[in-house]
Design an enzyme around this catalytic site. Structure first.
Site, mmCIF file in Angstrom:
data_model
loop_
_atom_site.group_PDB
_atom_site.id
_atom_site.type_symbol
_atom_site.label_atom_id
_atom_site.label_comp_id
_atom_site.label_asym_id
_atom_site.label_seq_id
_atom_site.Cartn_x
_atom_site.Cartn_y
_atom_site.Cartn_z
ATOM 1 N N GLY A 123 -5.436 9.453 -10.227
ATOM 2 C CA GLY A 123 -5.052 10.795 -10.683
ATOM 3 C C GLY A 123 -6.223 11.736 -10.428
ATOM 4 O O GLY A 123 -6.478 12.673 -11.178
ATOM 5 N N GLY B 288 -6.150 15.956 -10.053
ATOM 6 C CA GLY B 288 -5.700 16.825 -11.131
ATOM 7 C C GLY B 288 -6.844 17.635 -11.715
ATOM 8 O O GLY B 288 -7.961 17.657 -11.178
ATOM 9 N N GLN B 289 -6.562 18.286 -12.847
ATOM 10 C CA GLN B 289 -7.535 19.211 -13.448
ATOM 11 C C GLN B 289 -8.851 18.502 -13.770
ATOM 12 O O GLN B 289 -9.932 19.012 -13.474
ATOM 13 C CB GLN B 289 -6.948 19.820 -14.734
ATOM 14 C CG GLN B 289 -7.814 20.931 -15.302
ATOM 15 C CD GLN B 289 -7.466 21.304 -16.735
ATOM 16 O OE1 GLN B 289 -6.680 20.630 -17.405
ATOM 17 N NE2 GLN B 289 -8.046 22.384 -17.210
ATOM 18 N N ASP C 46 -4.648 9.123 -5.571
ATOM 19 C CA ASP C 46 -3.611 9.998 -6.131
ATOM 20 C C ASP C 46 -2.346 9.828 -5.304
ATOM 21 O O ASP C 46 -2.364 9.154 -4.265
ATOM 22 C CB ASP C 46 -4.076 11.472 -6.129
ATOM 23 C CG ASP C 46 -3.412 12.292 -7.241
ATOM 24 O OD1 ASP C 46 -2.167 12.346 -7.283
ATOM 25 O OD2 ASP C 46 -4.145 12.871 -8.066
ATOM 26 N N ARG D 134 -0.808 11.865 -3.426
ATOM 27 C CA ARG D 134 -0.981 12.364 -2.061
ATOM 28 C C ARG D 134 -2.368 12.985 -1.913
ATOM 29 O O ARG D 134 -2.963 13.404 -2.915
ATOM 30 C CB ARG D 134 0.114 13.354 -1.667
ATOM 31 C CG ARG D 134 0.245 14.575 -2.542
ATOM 32 C CD ARG D 134 1.566 15.288 -2.309
ATOM 33 N NE ARG D 134 2.680 14.536 -2.846
ATOM 34 C CZ ARG D 134 3.071 14.569 -4.128
ATOM 35 N NH1 ARG D 134 2.425 15.323 -4.995
ATOM 36 N NH2 ARG D 134 4.092 13.858 -4.564
ATOM 37 N N ASP E 103 0.239 5.175 -6.023
ATOM 38 C CA ASP E 103 1.091 5.406 -7.185
ATOM 39 C C ASP E 103 0.715 4.326 -8.191
ATOM 40 O O ASP E 103 0.875 3.138 -7.916
ATOM 41 C CB ASP E 103 2.566 5.280 -6.778
ATOM 42 C CG ASP E 103 3.500 5.496 -7.968
ATOM 43 O OD1 ASP E 103 3.042 5.422 -9.122
ATOM 44 O OD2 ASP E 103 4.697 5.737 -7.724
ATOM 45 N N TYR F 273 4.651 12.749 -25.320
ATOM 46 C CA TYR F 273 3.273 12.626 -24.831
ATOM 47 C C TYR F 273 2.378 12.027 -25.927
ATOM 48 O O TYR F 273 1.632 11.062 -25.687
ATOM 49 C CB TYR F 273 2.780 14.018 -24.445
ATOM 50 C CG TYR F 273 1.347 14.114 -23.989
ATOM 51 C CD1 TYR F 273 0.929 13.537 -22.797
ATOM 52 C CD2 TYR F 273 0.414 14.841 -24.734
ATOM 53 C CE1 TYR F 273 -0.393 13.665 -22.367
ATOM 54 C CE2 TYR F 273 -0.891 14.980 -24.311
ATOM 55 C CZ TYR F 273 -1.289 14.393 -23.133
ATOM 56 O OH TYR F 273 -2.590 14.532 -22.707
ATOM 57 N N LYS G 143 0.432 8.463 -26.031
ATOM 58 C CA LYS G 143 -1.031 8.383 -26.193
ATOM 59 C C LYS G 143 -1.390 7.505 -27.399
ATOM 60 O O LYS G 143 -2.339 6.730 -27.355
ATOM 61 C CB LYS G 143 -1.637 9.778 -26.351
ATOM 62 C CG LYS G 143 -1.632 10.611 -25.068
ATOM 63 C CD LYS G 143 -2.522 10.018 -23.990
ATOM 64 C CE LYS G 143 -2.598 10.887 -22.746
ATOM 65 N NZ LYS G 143 -3.312 10.253 -21.631
HETATM 66 P P1 NAD Z 1 -3.236 16.669 -14.235
HETATM 67 O O1 NAD Z 1 -1.767 16.740 -14.420
HETATM 68 O O2 NAD Z 1 -3.975 17.889 -13.853
HETATM 69 O O3 NAD Z 1 -3.596 15.548 -13.166
HETATM 70 C C1 NAD Z 1 -2.932 14.309 -13.121
HETATM 71 C C2 NAD Z 1 -3.067 13.761 -11.719
HETATM 72 O O4 NAD Z 1 -2.404 12.492 -11.687
HETATM 73 C C3 NAD Z 1 -2.397 14.634 -10.650
HETATM 74 O O5 NAD Z 1 -3.276 14.836 -9.568
HETATM 75 C C4 NAD Z 1 -1.182 13.821 -10.220
HETATM 76 O O6 NAD Z 1 -0.837 13.966 -8.854
HETATM 77 C C5 NAD Z 1 -1.665 12.405 -10.491
HETATM 78 N N1 NAD Z 1 -0.560 11.473 -10.692
HETATM 79 C C6 NAD Z 1 0.625 11.685 -11.318
HETATM 80 N N2 NAD Z 1 1.385 10.592 -11.266
HETATM 81 C C7 NAD Z 1 0.680 9.654 -10.599
HETATM 82 C C8 NAD Z 1 0.932 8.330 -10.227
HETATM 83 N N3 NAD Z 1 2.098 7.735 -10.512
HETATM 84 N N4 NAD Z 1 -0.018 7.639 -9.549
HETATM 85 C C9 NAD Z 1 -1.192 8.235 -9.235
HETATM 86 N N5 NAD Z 1 -1.491 9.509 -9.550
HETATM 87 C C10 NAD Z 1 -0.561 10.205 -10.226
HETATM 88 O O7 NAD Z 1 -3.828 16.058 -15.582
HETATM 89 P P2 NAD Z 1 -5.302 16.231 -16.168
HETATM 90 O O8 NAD Z 1 -5.328 17.450 -16.988
HETATM 91 O O9 NAD Z 1 -6.311 16.007 -15.130
HETATM 92 O O10 NAD Z 1 -5.309 15.013 -17.223
HETATM 93 C C11 NAD Z 1 -5.773 13.740 -16.885
HETATM 94 C C12 NAD Z 1 -5.657 12.844 -18.102
HETATM 95 O O11 NAD Z 1 -6.343 13.429 -19.202
HETATM 96 C C13 NAD Z 1 -4.226 12.603 -18.593
HETATM 97 O O12 NAD Z 1 -4.111 11.304 -19.079
HETATM 98 C C14 NAD Z 1 -4.091 13.575 -19.729
HETATM 99 O O13 NAD Z 1 -3.146 13.128 -20.662
HETATM 100 C C15 NAD Z 1 -5.479 13.554 -20.315
HETATM 101 N N6 NAD Z 1 -5.774 14.761 -21.069
HETATM 102 C C16 NAD Z 1 -5.910 15.970 -20.472
HETATM 103 C C17 NAD Z 1 -6.165 17.101 -21.224
HETATM 104 C C18 NAD Z 1 -6.313 18.452 -20.592
HETATM 105 O O14 NAD Z 1 -6.449 19.455 -21.307
HETATM 106 N N7 NAD Z 1 -6.333 18.566 -19.274
HETATM 107 C C19 NAD Z 1 -6.282 16.987 -22.618
HETATM 108 C C20 NAD Z 1 -6.094 15.752 -23.209
HETATM 109 C C21 NAD Z 1 -5.876 14.629 -22.429
HETATM 110 N N1 SER Z 2 -4.225 19.714 -22.920
HETATM 111 C C1 SER Z 2 -3.295 18.659 -23.183
HETATM 112 C C2 SER Z 2 -1.905 19.178 -23.232
HETATM 113 O O1 SER Z 2 -1.730 20.315 -23.611
HETATM 114 C C3 SER Z 2 -3.639 17.994 -24.478
HETATM 115 O O2 SER Z 2 -3.538 16.641 -24.310
HETATM 116 O O3 SER Z 2 -0.998 18.443 -22.924
#
Ligand code: NAD
Ligand code: SER
Length: 310
Positions: free
Chosen positions: A10, A13-14, A36, A38, A51, A141, A145
């Protein structure tokens, strides 16, 4: 020279984009493999299409690169998960099982998996929410978690898996776009402040949530992963806190730089999710066990966000 080989799942992502850049600085560019669904057009460094639900492909990549540590970031976030609950459960849980099982089988040595403030629910004390308290999440969600946390602790206790986790608050950064969460407004607002000097919030006035600047989140993650095992006394997931604010709070901070910035409100389904989450987090255990300390408050974050986005 690092002996660790890291796989981030992943990675695009962010969080992944920023985590990969920092880990590559720390461990060596080629010692961090990104994975990821792609590749990006400008994908840099070692990358594998993966995946996480495809266990065989995951094992193939681990063996090919001699992976020792996995950071599992692939998940559906809170808002997206509510639209597709069954798939969210499948991805968020089975992805985790593939990684925990690989660690149990000795294929990898260490796992990072992020949890969230979404593990808490409407019955949780909302202010200064402690590490241990009522946890009855009412979003798919949050349920995934919380279940994930239980399984991380279980795999650690029963099988000795070295898994580490943080309950991230809403994360805010300028280098990457958020991926479908309830806290995303706090990133969008900076972009719109610069473009239009105005923003319409999908969360209502007075909706206070715990948040954190991305640099703090990345530092917390790596500090926890590098802490000696005996200091990591919690194997479900650690509370960590950065700052807390509502939409007006962030708007006031933006107005210190863009005085004519205006904020309006048009709350949608994400309001109910936000209303079930804490307003602020008590992170005493993280501070005590592995010396966690945030560096960014709201005004410091606003300064960095606006100057970089401009
Ligand atoms: P995001 O959605 O920005 O990135 C997720 C990435 O995972 C994407 O690039 C997506 O293409 C990839 N992905 C999706 N399905 C996939 C699969 N089957 N196989 C491989 N890759 C796959 O999410 P994020 O914000 O970077 O969050 C990452 C983790 O952190 C998550 O578990 C999220 O729950 C956790 N989290 C994030 C936040 C936040 O504020 N960003 C807060 C709490 C927890
Ligand atoms: N930033 C995340 C969301 O809003 C918290 O896990 O889903």
């Amino acid at each position: 020279m690092s002996t660790e080989k890291i796989l981030i799942i992943g990675s695009n992502g962010q969080i992944g984009l920023e985590l990969a850049a920092t880990l590559r600085k720390n461990y060596g560019f080629d010692n961090v493999v990104c994975g990821d669904l792609r590749a990006l057009d400008n994908q840099e460094g070692p990358f594998e299409v993966l995946d996480v639900l495809d266990k065989d492909r995951f094992h193939e990549i681990v063996k090919k690169h001699g992976i020792t540590q996995v950071y599992l970031l692939a998940a559906l976030l809170s808002a997206t998960a509510e639209k597709n609950p069954k798939f969210a459960w499948d991805l968020n849980m089975n992805g985790l099982f593939h990684i925990l099982d690989a660690a149990k089988e000795g294929l990898i040595k260490k796992v990072y998996w992020p949890s969230s403030i979404a593990v808490f629910g409407p019955g949780t004390p909302r202010v200064n929410t402690p590490q241990y308290t009522v946890m009855e999440p009412n979003t798919i969600y949050g349920i995934s978690k919380q279940a994930g946390e239980r399984f991380c602790e279980y795999y650690h206790q029963k099988y000795g898996v070295d898994v580490r986790s943080i309950r991230y608050p809403g994360l805010i950064g300028w280098k990457s776009a958020p991926g479908g969460g309830t806290t995303d407004y706090a990133v969008h607002i900076y972009h719109e402040a610069i473009k239009n000097a105005s923003y319409t919030s999908f969360l209502a006035a007075g909706t206070t949530l715990p948040m954190m600047y991305m640099d703090d989140a990345i530092r917390a993650t790596i500090e926890l992963m590098e802490a000696p095992a005996e200091q990591v006394k919690i194997r479900s997931s650690y509370n960590v806190a950065g700052m807390s604010f509502d939409p007006e709070g962030i708007a006031a901070s933006i107005r210190k730089h863009i005085p004519n910035f205006t904020l309006s409100y048009n709350p949608d389904f994400r309001q109910a999710i936000a209303d079930s989450w804490p307003q602020s987090i008590n992170d005493a255990e993280a501070r005590e066990h592995w010396n966690w300390k945030p560096e960014f408050d709201l005004d410091k974050m606003t300064e960095v966000m606006l100057s970089n986005l401009k």
